[in-house]
Design a protein around this motif. Structure first.
Motif, PDB file in Angstrom:
ATOM      1  N   GLU A 297      27.844  50.272  40.036  1.00  0.00           N
ATOM      2  CA  GLU A 297      27.132  49.133  40.621  1.00  0.00           C
ATOM      3  C   GLU A 297      27.814  48.679  41.911  1.00  0.00           C
ATOM      4  O   GLU A 297      27.161  48.373  42.909  1.00  0.00           O
ATOM      5  N   ARG A 298      29.150  48.663  41.875  1.00  0.00           N
ATOM      6  CA  ARG A 298      29.899  48.233  43.054  1.00  0.00           C
ATOM      7  C   ARG A 298      29.669  49.190  44.216  1.00  0.00           C
ATOM      8  O   ARG A 298      29.461  48.773  45.355  1.00  0.00           O
ATOM      9  N   ARG A 299      29.685  50.509  43.946  1.00  0.00           N
ATOM     10  CA  ARG A 299      29.491  51.476  45.006  1.00  0.00           C
ATOM     11  C   ARG A 299      28.114  51.324  45.637  1.00  0.00           C
ATOM     12  O   ARG A 299      27.955  51.374  46.855  1.00  0.00           O
ATOM     13  N   THR A 300      27.099  51.172  44.786  1.00  0.00           N
ATOM     14  CA  THR A 300      25.734  51.031  45.299  1.00  0.00           C
ATOM     15  C   THR A 300      25.612  49.802  46.192  1.00  0.00           C
ATOM     16  O   THR A 300      25.023  49.846  47.273  1.00  0.00           O
ATOM     17  N   ALA A 301      26.194  48.691  45.721  1.00  0.00           N
ATOM     18  CA  ALA A 301      26.130  47.454  46.500  1.00  0.00           C
ATOM     19  C   ALA A 301      26.874  47.599  47.822  1.00  0.00           C
ATOM     20  O   ALA A 301      26.399  47.159  48.877  1.00  0.00           O
ATOM     21  N   LEU A 302      28.041  48.234  47.776  1.00  0.00           N
ATOM     22  CA  LEU A 302      28.819  48.418  48.994  1.00  0.00           C
ATOM     23  C   LEU A 302      28.100  49.327  49.981  1.00  0.00           C
ATOM     24  O   LEU A 302      28.102  49.073  51.188  1.00  0.00           O
ATOM     25  N   ALA A 303      27.495  50.389  49.471  1.00  0.00           N
ATOM     26  CA  ALA A 303      26.782  51.320  50.352  1.00  0.00           C
ATOM     27  C   ALA A 303      25.619  50.618  51.047  1.00  0.00           C
ATOM     28  O   ALA A 303      25.376  50.819  52.247  1.00  0.00           O
ATOM     29  N   LYS A 304      24.897  49.792  50.295  1.00  0.00           N
ATOM     30  CA  LYS A 304      23.796  49.027  50.891  1.00  0.00           C
ATOM     31  C   LYS A 304      24.310  48.090  51.980  1.00  0.00           C
ATOM     32  O   LYS A 304      23.745  47.986  53.071  1.00  0.00           O
ATOM     33  N   ARG A 305      25.379  47.366  51.637  1.00  0.00           N
ATOM     34  CA  ARG A 305      25.918  46.405  52.589  1.00  0.00           C
ATOM     35  C   ARG A 305      26.459  47.105  53.826  1.00  0.00           C
ATOM     36  O   ARG A 305      26.313  46.622  54.945  1.00  0.00           O
ATOM     37  N   LEU A 306      27.085  48.277  53.651  1.00  0.00           N
ATOM     38  CA  LEU A 306      27.609  49.024  54.790  1.00  0.00           C
ATOM     39  C   LEU A 306      26.465  49.484  55.688  1.00  0.00           C
ATOM     40  O   LEU A 306      26.577  49.442  56.918  1.00  0.00           O
ATOM     41  N   GLU A 307      25.369  49.910  55.075  1.00  0.00           N
ATOM     42  CA  GLU A 307      24.193  50.308  55.867  1.00  0.00           C
ATOM     43  C   GLU A 307      23.699  49.144  56.713  1.00  0.00           C
ATOM     44  O   GLU A 307      23.354  49.294  57.887  1.00  0.00           O
ATOM     45  N   LEU A 308      23.681  47.961  56.101  1.00  0.00           N
ATOM     46  CA  LEU A 308      23.230  46.764  56.804  1.00  0.00           C
ATOM     47  C   LEU A 308      24.132  46.464  57.994  1.00  0.00           C
ATOM     48  O   LEU A 308      23.674  46.237  59.116  1.00  0.00           O
ATOM     49  N   TYR A 309      25.441  46.469  57.774  1.00  0.00           N
ATOM     50  CA  TYR A 309      26.367  46.112  58.839  1.00  0.00           C
ATOM     51  C   TYR A 309      26.370  47.156  59.954  1.00  0.00           C
ATOM     52  O   TYR A 309      26.503  46.815  61.137  1.00  0.00           O
ATOM     53  N   ARG A 310      26.240  48.433  59.589  1.00  0.00           N
ATOM     54  CA  ARG A 310      26.180  49.454  60.630  1.00  0.00           C
ATOM     55  C   ARG A 310      24.925  49.297  61.484  1.00  0.00           C
ATOM     56  O   ARG A 310      24.959  49.483  62.702  1.00  0.00           O
ATOM     57  N   ALA A 311      23.803  48.959  60.825  1.00  0.00           N
ATOM     58  CA  ALA A 311      22.563  48.721  61.569  1.00  0.00           C
ATOM     59  C   ALA A 311      22.730  47.529  62.501  1.00  0.00           C
ATOM     60  O   ALA A 311      22.279  47.548  63.651  1.00  0.00           O
ATOM     61  N   ALA A 312      23.400  46.490  62.007  1.00  0.00           N
ATOM     62  CA  ALA A 312      23.638  45.308  62.844  1.00  0.00           C
ATOM     63  C   ALA A 312      24.525  45.651  64.027  1.00  0.00           C
ATOM     64  O   ALA A 312      24.303  45.185  65.151  1.00  0.00           O
ATOM     65  N   GLN A 313      25.544  46.490  63.792  1.00  0.00           N
ATOM     66  CA  GLN A 313      26.403  46.942  64.883  1.00  0.00           C
ATOM     67  C   GLN A 313      25.576  47.611  65.978  1.00  0.00           C
ATOM     68  O   GLN A 313      25.733  47.339  67.167  1.00  0.00           O
ATOM     69  N   ALA A 314      24.692  48.506  65.537  1.00  0.00           N
ATOM     70  CA  ALA A 314      23.870  49.250  66.499  1.00  0.00           C
ATOM     71  C   ALA A 314      22.958  48.318  67.280  1.00  0.00           C
ATOM     72  O   ALA A 314      22.775  48.476  68.498  1.00  0.00           O
ATOM     73  N   GLU A 315      22.380  47.335  66.578  1.00  0.00           N
ATOM     74  CA  GLU A 315      21.474  46.395  67.251  1.00  0.00           C
ATOM     75  C   GLU A 315      22.226  45.575  68.299  1.00  0.00           C
ATOM     76  O   GLU A 315      21.756  45.371  69.413  1.00  0.00           O
ATOM     77  N   ILE A 316      23.406  45.098  67.934  1.00  0.00           N
ATOM     78  CA  ILE A 316      24.180  44.283  68.870  1.00  0.00           C
ATOM     79  C   ILE A 316      24.579  45.103  70.094  1.00  0.00           C
ATOM     80  O   ILE A 316      24.556  44.627  71.235  1.00  0.00           O
ATOM     81  N   ASP A 317      24.928  46.365  69.865  1.00  0.00           N
ATOM     82  CA  ASP A 317      25.349  47.224  70.979  1.00  0.00           C
ATOM     83  C   ASP A 317      24.219  47.466  71.974  1.00  0.00           C
ATOM     84  O   ASP A 317      24.486  47.765  73.146  1.00  0.00           O
ATOM     85  N   THR A 318      22.974  47.359  71.509  1.00  0.00           N
ATOM     86  CA  THR A 318      21.842  47.647  72.405  1.00  0.00           C
ATOM     87  C   THR A 318      21.371  46.413  73.154  1.00  0.00           C
ATOM     88  O   THR A 318      20.524  46.506  74.047  1.00  0.00           O
ATOM     89  N   VAL A 319      21.901  45.247  72.802  1.00  0.00           N
ATOM     90  CA  VAL A 319      21.420  44.015  73.426  1.00  0.00           C
ATOM     91  C   VAL A 319      22.402  43.561  74.504  1.00  0.00           C
ATOM     92  O   VAL A 319      23.596  43.437  74.277  1.00  0.00           O
ATOM     93  N   ALA A 320      21.886  43.323  75.685  1.00  0.00           N
ATOM     94  CA  ALA A 320      22.727  42.798  76.759  1.00  0.00           C
ATOM     95  C   ALA A 320      22.381  41.338  76.953  1.00  0.00           C
ATOM     96  O   ALA A 320      21.209  40.960  76.999  1.00  0.00           O
TER      97      ALA A 320
END
Length: 511
Positions: free
Chosen positions: A485-508
């Protein structure tokens, strides 16, 4: 600057899709760090009408009792003039709604899907995006209306449950509170002002909206409130005039209603001097501008949080290891695992049954090889003990290289010098042998005990586990449910944060 609101919109959608919407969790939550405008008001405060005026469309459910029973994350996207208006739900991504009556029905249906057809509430948000040339870029979170009594079919706890939900949104430091109060009621009894004052006593995060100004008793007005004299907030109060129930029943056009609102403030003597900052259109503009300002100030902190959390999640996921499918090559997995020491094998920690099995078998194998290893070590010692014989010491007095003299008589040879040479030679040899044994005995143990035990262990698993039925064999790979359960939750959260990283990098954004 408009890109900043679009950025937060994308991250909020990702949060909602991955189940991160601010509920209590042991995991870090990105949702809580995002600036948002939470819309708060009591029942019959005119909250729904304010939102519809900002959007310019009838799209919210109406009725008696608690109509809003789930948070509604409402994202507005401004389109070019002449573009066709439409709406999209996150849970129906491929479907565009151009009929806003259908939007209202979908909000009702989606609420019922989560809560059943009861009158319960749920903290899981509905995510709605509206695209229109008649809106500003803005994100609002519509929360259930505060109430003082439960209606039929609702538990007595509903009053406190709603308050707790509202409080969980507005008590966050990044939350902007849009407190909606009706002008035809005493402001001191306003549910929105009461709860806002509790979490934001200085009014730094609260924007006050006064509705139903046109419904005040004759001879009274809201000038003191709108001028900030009755209840001062950091931001000026905004008064709005929404459609009446008769207008709603007659489906009065929202654009026409906005025009009438402007005319009301411009032509009413008490409010003429305030007309430039009254009305739903002005409210939408100041909310959009303020949200952009807050987001800009929070971006560095959000970016820092994301980077820090990505590193933490990657570290913990690495520690937990990769999940193993039940039909994976069991023997290949076991062969890899038994090559590692039980106490140092992180991978084994996630398979309790397998860990016990491997541990027991490894200990049994090592025990079986213990005697053979001991025998081999003693043989090494015996080899060294047999190297210096009596003949070696007898010849020592005659050995010129060892300091002897072959011309001495047999009696002269056994003098003090001779005995010292024996002692020195024996001591040197013992030191040399000890040094050699310190290296050779561990090698012998590894070769005769560990190596053979490993081979025996593999034989054990190939033979014993090979006899097991597939179901029982697969059970050895059952992980600790908490780890899974912990791994699944962490993987989901990591996907979210990586997506957020990418979005922030594209915004000036402008500094």
């Amino acid at each position: 600057m408009e890109n900043l609101i679009s950025l937060v919109n994308k991250i909020q959608r990702a949060c909602t899709a991955l189940g991160d919407h601010g509920e209590a969790s042991a995991l870090p939550t990105l949702w809580d760090s995002l600036p948002a405008i939470a819309v708060v008001g009591g029942q019959s405060s005119g909250k729904s009408s304010v939102l519809e005026s900002i959007v310019g469309k009838d799209f919210l459910p109406r009725g008696s009792g608690i109509v809003t029973r789930r948070p509604l994350v409402l994202q507005l996207h401004k389109l070019d003039e002449g573009s066709r208006e439409y709406a999209e739900f996150l849970h129906l991504q491929r479907k565009r709604f151009t009929d806003f009556a259908a939007v209202r029905k979908e909000i009702q249906d989606e609420t019922d899907r989560e809560t059943g057809r009861s009158k319960q509430i749920s903290s899981v948000p509905i995510h709605l995006s509206i695209y229109s040339p008649n809106v500003v870029n803005l994100t609002l979170i519509d929360l259930p209306g505060l109430t003082k009594v439960a209606v039929e079919g609702q538990p007595d706890s509903i009053v406190q449950d709603i308050e707790n939900m509202v409080r969980s949104y507005i008590e966050k430091p990044n939350s902007i509170i849009l407190a909606i109060s009706p002008a035809n009621q005493d402001l001191a009894t306003s549910d929105a002002i009461k709860i806002s004052r509790e979490v934001d006593p200085t009014g730094e995060r609260t924007i006050g909206v006064l509705t139903k100004i046109d419904l005040m008793d004759k001879g009274t007005d809201a000038v003191d409130i709108l001028e900030g004299k009755a209840y001062r907030l950091k931001f000026p109060w905004v008064g709005v005039v929404n459609r009446s129930q008769a207008d709603i029943n007659k489906n009065v056009d929202m654009i026409a209603a906005r025009r009438r609102e402007r005319e009301y403030f411009a032509n009413t003597p008490e409010y003429k001097h305030l007309a430039h900052r009254m009305g739903s259109e002005h409210l939408a503009k100041i909310l959009s501008k303020h949200l952009e300002t807050v987001i800009k100030s929070k971006i560095p902190g959000i970016q820092s949080l994301i980077n820090k959390t990505v590193a933490e999640l990657e570290t913990e996921l690495s520690r937990l290891g990769k999940p193993i499918a039940a039909d994976a090559g069991v023997h290949a997995l076991l062969k890899d695992l038994v090559h590692k020491a039980i106490n140092e094998t992180v991978e084994l920690k996630q398979y309790p049954a397998l860990r016990v099995e491997v541990g027991n078998a490894a200990i049994d194998s090592l025990d079986r090889m213990r005697d053979q290893s001991k025998k081999a070590a003693l043989q090494l010692v015996d080899m060294e003990c047999s190297y210096l014989t009596v003949d070696f010491f007898r010849k020592l007095p005659q050995d010129v290289e060892k300091g002897g003299n072959p011309t001495h008589s047999i009696f002269d040879r056994y003098n003090d010098s001779y005995l010292r040479r024996i002692g020195t030679t024996v001591l040197s040899y013992i030191n040399m042998v000890c040094a050699g044994l310190r290296n050779s005995i561990p090698k012998s143990v590894v070769y005769c005990q560990v190596r053979e035990a490993k081979r025996s262990l593999l034989d054990h698993f190939f033979a014993e586990l090979g006899k097991m039925e597939q179901k029982k064999l697969s059970s050895l790979l059952n992980e600790d449910p908490a780890v899974m359960e912990r791994r699944t939750a962490l993987a989901k959260r990591l996907e979210l944060y990586r997506a957020a990283q990418a979005e922030i990098d594209t915004v000036a954004w402008s500094k």
